[in-house]
Design a protein around this motif. Structure first.
Motif, PDB file in Angstrom:
ATOM      1  N   GLY A   1       0.855  -1.196  -0.067  1.00  0.00           N
ATOM      2  CA  GLY A   1       0.104   0.036  -0.089  1.00  0.00           C
ATOM      3  C   GLY A   1       0.700   1.217   0.050  1.00  0.00           C
ATOM      4  O   GLY A   1       2.099   1.192   0.009  1.00  0.00           O
ATOM      5  N   PHE A   2       0.156   2.290  -0.020  1.00  0.00           N
ATOM      6  CA  PHE A   2       0.753   3.805   0.018  1.00  0.00           C
ATOM      7  C   PHE A   2       1.544   3.999   1.220  1.00  0.00           C
ATOM      8  O   PHE A   2       0.553   3.777   2.269  1.00  0.00           O
ATOM      9  N   GLY A   3       2.641   4.660   1.113  1.00  0.00           N
ATOM     10  CA  GLY A   3       3.437   5.042   2.423  1.00  0.00           C
ATOM     11  C   GLY A   3       4.277   3.995   3.201  1.00  0.00           C
ATOM     12  O   GLY A   3       4.667   4.207   4.159  1.00  0.00           O
ATOM     13  N   LEU A   4       3.896   2.705   2.504  1.00  0.00           N
ATOM     14  CA  LEU A   4       4.656   1.697   3.346  1.00  0.00           C
ATOM     15  C   LEU A   4       6.291   1.575   3.232  1.00  0.00           C
ATOM     16  O   LEU A   4       6.751   2.169   2.085  1.00  0.00           O
TER      17      LEU A   4
ATOM     18  N   HIS B   1      12.519  -2.553   0.061  1.00  0.00           N
ATOM     19  CA  HIS B   1      12.153  -2.667  -1.343  1.00  0.00           C
ATOM     20  C   HIS B   1      12.358  -1.249  -1.960  1.00  0.00           C
ATOM     21  O   HIS B   1      12.269  -1.080  -3.254  1.00  0.00           O
ATOM     22  N   TRP B   2      12.208  -0.343  -1.073  1.00  0.00           N
ATOM     23  CA  TRP B   2      11.930   1.190  -1.684  1.00  0.00           C
ATOM     24  C   TRP B   2      13.071   2.001  -0.864  1.00  0.00           C
ATOM     25  O   TRP B   2      13.220   1.999   0.100  1.00  0.00           O
ATOM     26  N   SER B   3      13.674   3.009  -1.988  1.00  0.00           N
ATOM     27  CA  SER B   3      14.651   3.846  -1.285  1.00  0.00           C
ATOM     28  C   SER B   3      13.842   4.814  -0.395  1.00  0.00           C
ATOM     29  O   SER B   3      14.417   5.626   0.404  1.00  0.00           O
ATOM     30  N   HIS B   4      12.589   5.195  -0.781  1.00  0.00           N
ATOM     31  CA  HIS B   4      11.676   6.163   0.186  1.00  0.00           C
ATOM     32  C   HIS B   4      10.414   5.064   0.333  1.00  0.00           C
ATOM     33  O   HIS B   4      10.327   4.061  -0.229  1.00  0.00           O
ATOM     34  N   LYS B   5       9.480   5.772   1.040  1.00  0.00           N
ATOM     35  CA  LYS B   5       8.358   5.230   1.209  1.00  0.00           C
ATOM     36  C   LYS B   5       7.633   4.948  -0.065  1.00  0.00           C
ATOM     37  O   LYS B   5       7.665   5.681  -0.878  1.00  0.00           O
ATOM     38  N   HIS B   6       6.920   3.850   0.166  1.00  0.00           N
ATOM     39  CA  HIS B   6       6.053   3.297  -1.310  1.00  0.00           C
ATOM     40  C   HIS B   6       5.138   4.561  -1.700  1.00  0.00           C
ATOM     41  O   HIS B   6       4.141   4.961  -0.948  1.00  0.00           O
ATOM     42  N   SER B   7       5.269   4.838  -3.042  1.00  0.00           N
ATOM     43  CA  SER B   7       4.369   6.097  -3.585  1.00  0.00           C
ATOM     44  C   SER B   7       3.150   5.785  -4.110  1.00  0.00           C
ATOM     45  O   SER B   7       2.516   6.749  -4.815  1.00  0.00           O
ATOM     46  N   GLY B   8       2.820   4.558  -4.296  1.00  0.00           N
ATOM     47  CA  GLY B   8       1.659   4.247  -4.722  1.00  0.00           C
ATOM     48  C   GLY B   8       0.821   2.828  -4.325  1.00  0.00           C
ATOM     49  O   GLY B   8       1.165   2.412  -3.144  1.00  0.00           O
ATOM     50  N   GLN B   9      -0.120   2.136  -4.898  1.00  0.00           N
ATOM     51  CA  GLN B   9      -0.736   1.128  -4.487  1.00  0.00           C
ATOM     52  C   GLN B   9      -0.642   0.024  -5.304  1.00  0.00           C
ATOM     53  O   GLN B   9      -0.818   0.143  -6.680  1.00  0.00           O
ATOM     54  N   ASP B  10      -0.030  -1.094  -4.845  1.00  0.00           N
ATOM     55  CA  ASP B  10       0.042  -2.251  -5.759  1.00  0.00           C
ATOM     56  C   ASP B  10      -1.105  -3.019  -5.794  1.00  0.00           C
ATOM     57  O   ASP B  10      -1.822  -3.503  -4.838  1.00  0.00           O
TER      58      ASP B  10
END
Length: 225
Positions: free
Chosen positions: A101-104, A108-117
């Motif tokens: 989800g968003f903000g996770l 896996h991400w250099s920053h927080k997750h920017s979207g919804q998978d």
């Protein structure tokens, strides 16, 4: 008067009587025939009266007018439905499971997750979530970086942008107008991905770093994710 004259006179009288009887009979027959003809034209009997015929014609005309009005209303409703669909938002894929989800945060991400998978099989049909114009399309995240793999960004009339990433195939081009629900790509596993899925973002600009929570946004426009 001679006897011969009297016989001839009597014979003529009989002929006149017979002629009168024949004439009367023919007249009666003619009258009966006329009566039959009148009956066929709509007077008492099995025929339809002129007033009844006129009423039937009027009823048919009214039925045709009603059918035409119903067809007109149906066309108007179809037009309204099409307009409503064009103005609506939908999920970018039909059958899915929500994964990251968003903000996770995480490795896996250099920053927080920017979207919804949206977890979907490889090659799933990806659709435009809303009517708009393609402003980015291609590899390297369509300019947003290799982590996105093949990606598309669409600009919408409300000022928002939708992004679709990790695609296996892109079927639109920059400058193309797309409508709600239109096929734009196939899902994939390109870029920084641990399995087939669609990465979906809602942005305030076409570029990385302007994303908002896509699930919250879809809820706000009536889409049940």
């Amino acid at each position: 008067m001679s006897k011969r004259t009297m016989i001839l006179s009597a014979g003529s009288s009989q002929l006149r009587k017979r002629a009168a009887i024949v004439t009367a009979t023919l007249g009666a027959t003619a009258l009966l025939g006329a009566g039959a003809a009148v009956a066929a034209d709509g007077t008492p009997g099995n025929a339809v009266a002129p007033k009844t015929v006129a009423a039937s014609v009027q009823a048919q005309a009214q039925a045709q007018a009603k059918a035409a009005e119903q067809a007109k209303q149906a066309a108007a409703q179809a037009k309204q439905a099409a307009a409503k669909k064009a103005a609506s938002w939908i999920d970018p894929v039909q059958t899915y499971k929500l994964s990251a989800g968003f903000g996770l945060g995480g490795s896996h991400w250099s920053h927080k997750h920017s979207g919804q998978d949206f977890a979907v099989p490889l090659g799933t049909n990806v659709m435009a979530a809303h009517t708009g114009v393609v402003v980015k399309a291609g590899g390297n995240g369509a300019g947003d970086g290799p982590a996105y793999g093949n990606a598309i960004v669409i600009k919408h009339s409300d000022g928002k942008f939708s992004q679709y990433a990790h695609l296996s195939r892109i079927d639109v081009h920059v400058g193309q107008t797309v409508t709600t629900g239109q096929h734009i790509a196939l899902s994939g596993n390109t870029g920084n991905s641990t399995g087939p899925h669609l990465h979906f973002e809602i942005r305030n600009t076409p570029n990385y770093g302007s994303a908002v929570n896509p699930v919250d946004f879809l809820h706000s426009v009536g889409v049940k994710v």
